[in-house]
Motif scaffolding. Structure first.
Motif, PDB file in Angstrom:
ATOM      1  N   PRO A  65       0.803  -1.226   0.000  1.00  0.00           N
ATOM      2  CA  PRO A  65       0.000   0.000   0.000  1.00  0.00           C
ATOM      3  C   PRO A  65       0.836   1.277   0.000  1.00  0.00           C
ATOM      4  O   PRO A  65       0.504   2.240  -0.707  1.00  0.00           O
ATOM      5  CB  PRO A  65      -0.839  -0.136   1.281  1.00  0.00           C
ATOM      6  CG  PRO A  65      -0.973  -1.613   1.468  1.00  0.00           C
ATOM      7  CD  PRO A  65       0.373  -2.153   1.074  1.00  0.00           C
ATOM      8  N   GLN A  66       1.933   1.300   0.760  1.00  0.00           N
ATOM      9  CA  GLN A  66       2.781   2.492   0.764  1.00  0.00           C
ATOM     10  C   GLN A  66       3.480   2.664  -0.587  1.00  0.00           C
ATOM     11  O   GLN A  66       3.637   3.786  -1.072  1.00  0.00           O
ATOM     12  CB  GLN A  66       3.821   2.429   1.874  1.00  0.00           C
ATOM     13  CG  GLN A  66       4.718   3.670   1.886  1.00  0.00           C
ATOM     14  CD  GLN A  66       5.552   3.820   3.135  1.00  0.00           C
ATOM     15  OE1 GLN A  66       5.164   3.401   4.224  1.00  0.00           O
ATOM     16  NE2 GLN A  66       6.721   4.422   2.991  1.00  0.00           N
ATOM     17  N   CYS A  68       2.278   2.124  -3.285  1.00  0.00           N
ATOM     18  CA  CYS A  68       1.249   2.704  -4.159  1.00  0.00           C
ATOM     19  C   CYS A  68       0.774   4.060  -3.653  1.00  0.00           C
ATOM     20  O   CYS A  68      -0.276   4.558  -4.110  1.00  0.00           O
ATOM     21  CB  CYS A  68       0.061   1.751  -4.270  1.00  0.00           C
ATOM     22  SG  CYS A  68       0.449   0.207  -5.104  1.00  0.00           S
ATOM     23  N   PHE A  70      -0.632   4.770  -1.030  1.00  0.00           N
ATOM     24  CA  PHE A  70      -1.933   4.586  -0.387  1.00  0.00           C
ATOM     25  C   PHE A  70      -3.084   5.059  -1.285  1.00  0.00           C
ATOM     26  O   PHE A  70      -4.074   5.621  -0.812  1.00  0.00           O
ATOM     27  CB  PHE A  70      -1.980   5.310   0.967  1.00  0.00           C
ATOM     28  CG  PHE A  70      -0.960   4.785   1.945  1.00  0.00           C
ATOM     29  CD1 PHE A  70      -1.089   3.531   2.511  1.00  0.00           C
ATOM     30  CD2 PHE A  70       0.164   5.545   2.273  1.00  0.00           C
ATOM     31  CE1 PHE A  70      -0.149   3.037   3.404  1.00  0.00           C
ATOM     32  CE2 PHE A  70       1.103   5.055   3.165  1.00  0.00           C
ATOM     33  CZ  PHE A  70       0.951   3.797   3.732  1.00  0.00           C
ATOM     34  N   TRP A  73      -6.144   0.535  -5.843  1.00  0.00           N
ATOM     35  CA  TRP A  73      -6.075  -0.863  -5.439  1.00  0.00           C
ATOM     36  C   TRP A  73      -4.789  -1.492  -5.975  1.00  0.00           C
ATOM     37  O   TRP A  73      -4.205  -1.008  -6.950  1.00  0.00           O
ATOM     38  CB  TRP A  73      -7.277  -1.643  -5.991  1.00  0.00           C
ATOM     39  CG  TRP A  73      -8.556  -1.425  -5.253  1.00  0.00           C
ATOM     40  CD1 TRP A  73      -9.390  -0.347  -5.358  1.00  0.00           C
ATOM     41  CD2 TRP A  73      -9.171  -2.313  -4.314  1.00  0.00           C
ATOM     42  NE1 TRP A  73     -10.478  -0.500  -4.539  1.00  0.00           N
ATOM     43  CE2 TRP A  73     -10.375  -1.709  -3.887  1.00  0.00           C
ATOM     44  CE3 TRP A  73      -8.827  -3.559  -3.800  1.00  0.00           C
ATOM     45  CZ2 TRP A  73     -11.234  -2.299  -2.966  1.00  0.00           C
ATOM     46  CZ3 TRP A  73      -9.679  -4.163  -2.881  1.00  0.00           C
ATOM     47  CH2 TRP A  73     -10.863  -3.539  -2.467  1.00  0.00           C
ATOM     48  N   SER A  74      -4.357  -2.564  -5.332  1.00  0.00           N
ATOM     49  CA  SER A  74      -3.192  -3.313  -5.788  1.00  0.00           C
ATOM     50  C   SER A  74      -3.360  -4.764  -5.368  1.00  0.00           C
ATOM     51  O   SER A  74      -4.160  -5.085  -4.485  1.00  0.00           O
ATOM     52  CB  SER A  74      -1.901  -2.725  -5.211  1.00  0.00           C
ATOM     53  OG  SER A  74      -1.966  -2.680  -3.791  1.00  0.00           O
ATOM     54  N   PHE A 134      -5.386  -5.263  -2.020  1.00  0.00           N
ATOM     55  CA  PHE A 134      -5.326  -4.140  -1.082  1.00  0.00           C
ATOM     56  C   PHE A 134      -6.149  -2.968  -1.588  1.00  0.00           C
ATOM     57  O   PHE A 134      -5.958  -2.505  -2.727  1.00  0.00           O
ATOM     58  CB  PHE A 134      -3.883  -3.646  -0.937  1.00  0.00           C
ATOM     59  CG  PHE A 134      -2.977  -4.493  -0.089  1.00  0.00           C
ATOM     60  CD1 PHE A 134      -3.119  -4.545   1.290  1.00  0.00           C
ATOM     61  CD2 PHE A 134      -1.942  -5.205  -0.680  1.00  0.00           C
ATOM     62  CE1 PHE A 134      -2.265  -5.298   2.071  1.00  0.00           C
ATOM     63  CE2 PHE A 134      -1.068  -5.959   0.097  1.00  0.00           C
ATOM     64  CZ  PHE A 134      -1.234  -6.014   1.477  1.00  0.00           C
ATOM     65  N   ASN A 136      -5.799   0.362  -0.970  1.00  0.00           N
ATOM     66  CA  ASN A 136      -4.633   1.002  -0.360  1.00  0.00           C
ATOM     67  C   ASN A 136      -4.952   2.143   0.588  1.00  0.00           C
ATOM     68  O   ASN A 136      -4.284   2.315   1.612  1.00  0.00           O
ATOM     69  CB  ASN A 136      -3.685   1.485  -1.468  1.00  0.00           C
ATOM     70  CG  ASN A 136      -3.136   0.341  -2.284  1.00  0.00           C
ATOM     71  OD1 ASN A 136      -2.668  -0.652  -1.769  1.00  0.00           O
ATOM     72  ND2 ASN A 136      -3.208   0.478  -3.611  1.00  0.00           N
ATOM     73  N   CYS A 139      -5.417   1.185   4.172  1.00  0.00           N
ATOM     74  CA  CYS A 139      -4.303   0.426   4.768  1.00  0.00           C
ATOM     75  C   CYS A 139      -3.181   1.363   5.190  1.00  0.00           C
ATOM     76  O   CYS A 139      -1.993   0.997   5.151  1.00  0.00           O
ATOM     77  CB  CYS A 139      -3.779  -0.603   3.767  1.00  0.00           C
ATOM     78  SG  CYS A 139      -5.000  -1.804   3.228  1.00  0.00           S
ATOM     79  N   ARG A 140      -3.535   2.561   5.623  1.00  0.00           N
ATOM     80  CA  ARG A 140      -2.530   3.581   5.914  1.00  0.00           C
ATOM     81  C   ARG A 140      -1.662   3.263   7.127  1.00  0.00           C
ATOM     82  O   ARG A 140      -0.606   3.879   7.311  1.00  0.00           O
ATOM     83  CB  ARG A 140      -3.199   4.950   6.092  1.00  0.00           C
ATOM     84  CG  ARG A 140      -3.773   5.500   4.797  1.00  0.00           C
ATOM     85  CD  ARG A 140      -4.329   6.894   4.948  1.00  0.00           C
ATOM     86  NE  ARG A 140      -4.830   7.413   3.685  1.00  0.00           N
ATOM     87  CZ  ARG A 140      -4.078   8.001   2.756  1.00  0.00           C
ATOM     88  NH1 ARG A 140      -2.788   8.151   2.983  1.00  0.00           N
ATOM     89  NH2 ARG A 140      -4.615   8.424   1.636  1.00  0.00           N
TER      90      ARG A 140
END
Length: 225
Positions: A65-66, A68, A70, A73-74, A134, A136, A139-140
């Motif tokens: 997530p980081q 990307c 945040f 999506w990934s 994720f 993102n 998901c911080r």
């Protein structure tokens, strides 16, 4: 663009390459694939290797997530896998109600050792984190500082989320555990979790033939088949 991150381990680079090829060969939409290589994550990712860590990407997966920023999506997957379906079908399952989406296995391995003598460690939510969609922005908490310091169980049991209600479920076909799940030809993503067919000990495992066929397709050069 479908953003995919694949765990990379220097002991099995062929696994990454064959999985990446199997994804691209079947995708009906543009796909960006990045390996999670420790050499590319340093010095920020400085977590020391844990004695029970079975792969080089056991913890770096949670940096996705980081990586990307945040945003959007990934998808993360382990490298010991083979895609037999269009990844766009998996991507289409994204649901904004959830922070992460996984196949919710009830996986209780009996063995204590897997490929190359790697330890097999049982725990709640085992293998849930081997395929993760994720969301993102939700998901911080997964900053590099947190991933460097958090316990393995905190990460793999998703304790970084406020609650399990933020974990969405994916159909089992998207993380079929070879050697554990019932034999099936109706599988979209094969997971050679005990050991892939690129290791001599597992060369005859379920779906090994498909993996070797994919490797040959990847290595082809010359006239179009």
């Amino acid at each position: 663009m479908i953003r995919v991150f694949i765990g990379f381990d220097t002991r099995e680079p062929v696994a990454f390459s064959v999985l990446a090829h199997s994804i691209q060969a079947r995708a009906s939409a543009p796909v960006s694939i990045a390996p999670l290589m420790l050499t590319q994550l340093k010095p920020d990712f400085s977590r020391e290797v844990h004695p029970l860590q079975s792969t080089e990407f056991s913890f770096s997966r949670f940096l996705v997530p980081q990586l990307c920023a945040f945003e959007g999506w990934s998808l993360f997957t382990d490298c010991d896998m083979l895609m037999l379906d269009d990844i766009a079908r998996l991507w289409a399952l994204r649901d904004d109600r959830y922070a992460v989406m996984v196949v919710k296995h009830d996986h209780k391995p009996n063995e204590t050792v897997k490929f190359l003598g790697a330890p097999q460690t049982p725990y709640e939510k085992k293998n849930w984190s081997s395929v993760m969609l994720f969301n993102n922005a939700l998901c911080r908490k997964l900053t590099v500082d947190y991933v460097n310091a958090a316990s393995g169980l905190d990460l793999h049991q998703f304790k970084w989320l406020p609650g399990d209600d933020l974990i969405g479920g994916l159909p089992p076909r998207w993380n079929h555990l070879v050697g554990y799940d019932a034999l099936s030809s109706d599988v979209s993503l094969v997971h050679y979790t005990i050991g892939g067919p690129y290791f001599a000990k597992y060369a005859d495992c379920e779906h090994a033939g498909a993996w070797f066929k994919e490797r040959e397709a990847m290595l082809h050069a010359g006239e179009r088949k």
